[in-house]
Design an enzyme around this catalytic site. Structure first.
Site, PDB file in Angstrom:
ATOM      1  N   ASP A  16       0.842  -1.205   0.000  1.00  0.00           N
ATOM      2  CA  ASP A  16       0.000   0.000   0.000  1.00  0.00           C
ATOM      3  C   ASP A  16       0.877   1.255   0.000  1.00  0.00           C
ATOM      4  OD1 ASP A  16      -2.337   1.458   0.061  1.00  0.00           O
ATOM      5  OD2 ASP A  16      -3.149   0.491   1.840  1.00  0.00           O
ATOM      6  N   HIS A 208      -6.536   4.746   6.833  1.00  0.00           N
ATOM      7  CA  HIS A 208      -5.652   5.763   6.247  1.00  0.00           C
ATOM      8  C   HIS A 208      -5.784   7.024   7.095  1.00  0.00           C
ATOM      9  CE1 HIS A 208      -4.143   3.923   2.460  1.00  0.00           C
ATOM     10  NE2 HIS A 208      -5.073   3.048   2.785  1.00  0.00           N
ATOM     11  N   CYS A 239      -3.907   5.280  -2.334  1.00  0.00           N
ATOM     12  CA  CYS A 239      -4.365   4.430  -3.437  1.00  0.00           C
ATOM     13  C   CYS A 239      -4.382   5.224  -4.734  1.00  0.00           C
ATOM     14  CB  CYS A 239      -5.759   3.888  -3.149  1.00  0.00           C
ATOM     15  SG  CYS A 239      -6.396   2.927  -4.536  1.00  0.00           S
TER      16      CYS A 239
END
Ligand code: COA
Ligand code: ZN
Length: 311
Positions: A16, A208, A239
């Site tokens: 990520d 997040h 993302c």
């Protein structure tokens, strides 16, 4: 909350975190980062993704990364967006794969070019194959609170997808706040409902830190009984297909919170700070969680002991 319990941290920086960086790292550099993370004592790491290298250039060569890792040093997992990704992961010898289904149809279309219904059909297929091959599957339910395209997401839809994925054989459901838009109240409500329905041992939360709620959301989820969390070294990430998303909650912030609240993570803070420094050097990006500066100061004063900061 019961203290002295252990909490598992799944480090997602190598996937990520790196997938959204301007600088693409070579597989050997990604292995160097993962090895530095292993030296912290972390027990689970998402090491890469078997995705289209055109869609995510930073994840090209995940097969090389997987092949170079010291076997058994942690629970390694890889993200797979479709059947092709699953097959590549299996051929590479991966023992845990991470599927992703968003709880919003538009997000699925943008991220993996499938409707939610198609993504669920692919997931069932992958789950059946993985079960036969002895491969564990963690299923991410992405945009579990809010979607960058559709706005607020229905908790009933998140629960429905999670239940179906568990029934189809997923070992774990990861409730993911993909864009970092959830707030603690909403986290507590959904996490409590999920713990009640599925049991804490089958759940993970993935936050997040876009709005600086990462630590608050973690605390809310802890209160609801969640004992497994994703985090990214230095807060690296975001993302590429979800506008506005910033990095995950930083691993160092999470370890600090959990240690101070009396939970055990097995992660050594001073080794973690070395890893933050390394990821900064490798990516050329400004990294470091919200507590990074303070932790560095404590390190200079010799106050870091394992997962604790002592006076
Ligand atoms: N790994 C590697 N290559 C893949 C692949 C995979 N898992 N799945 C498809 N491909 C390749 C195909 O071979 C094809 O290659 P070509 O253009 O050289 O012929 C190309 O990708 C397109 O294939 P297609 O089946 O038409 O896929 P798509 O265009 O519908 O793209 C994804 C779908 C999922 C492959 C792509 O969007 C993707 O990888 N997205 C990444 C999602 C992600 O990582 N999100 C962030 C984390 S949640
Ligand atoms: Zn994420």
């Amino acid at each position: 909350m019961a203290r002295s319990e252990s909490v598992v941290i799944n480090e997602v920086g190598p996937r990520d975190g790196l997938q959204n960086q301007a600088r693409v790292l070579a597989p050997a550099q990604r292995v160097q980062l993962i090895e530095s993370l292993l030296a912290t004592g972390i027990s689970a790491v998402e090491v890469g993704a078997f995705v289209s290298p055109k869609a995510v250039p930073a994840m090209a060569g995940t097969d090389e990364v997987v092949a170079a890792l010291p076997p058994g040093a942690a629970d390694y997992s890889v993200l797979v967006p479709n059947l092709r990704g699953y097959e590549l992961a299996r051929e590479a010898g991966c023992t845990t794969v991470n599927l992703v289904v968003a709880a919003s149809n538009t997000m699925n279309e943008k991220n993996i070019r499938m409707s939610t219904a198609d993504a669920m059909a692919v997931s069932r297929d992958v789950l059946a194959r993985a079960s036969e091959a002895g491969i564990a599957v963690q299923a991410y339910v992405a945009t579990a609170w809010e979607c960058p395209f559709e706005g607020a997401v229905s908790a009933a839809e998140v629960m429905r997808l999670s239940g179906d994925l568990l029934e189809a054989g997923a070992a774990n459901i990861v409730l993911a706040d993909t864009i970092g838009a959830a707030s603690p109240g909403a986290v507590e409500t959904l996490a409590a409902e999920a713990v009640d329905a599925f049991g804490s041992e089958r759940l993970t939360c993935h936050f997040h830190d876009t709005r600086a709620f990462g630590v608050a959301n973690t605390y809310a989820a802890l209160g609801a009984g969640i004992r497994r969390f994703d985090a990214s070294i230095g807060g690296l990430g975001g993302c590429p297909f979800a506008p506005g998303a910033s990095g995950n909650i930083a691993t160092e912030d999470l370890v600090l919170l959990l240690g101070q609240e009396g939970f055990s993570t097995g992660v050594e803070l001073s080794a973690l700070l070395r890893s933050v420094q390394l990821v900064g050097e490798l990516t050329g990006a400004c990294v470091g969680g919200r507590a990074w500066r303070w932790l560095t100061l404590q390190q200079e004063k010799g106050r870091l002991r394992g997962e604790q900061v002592v006076r």
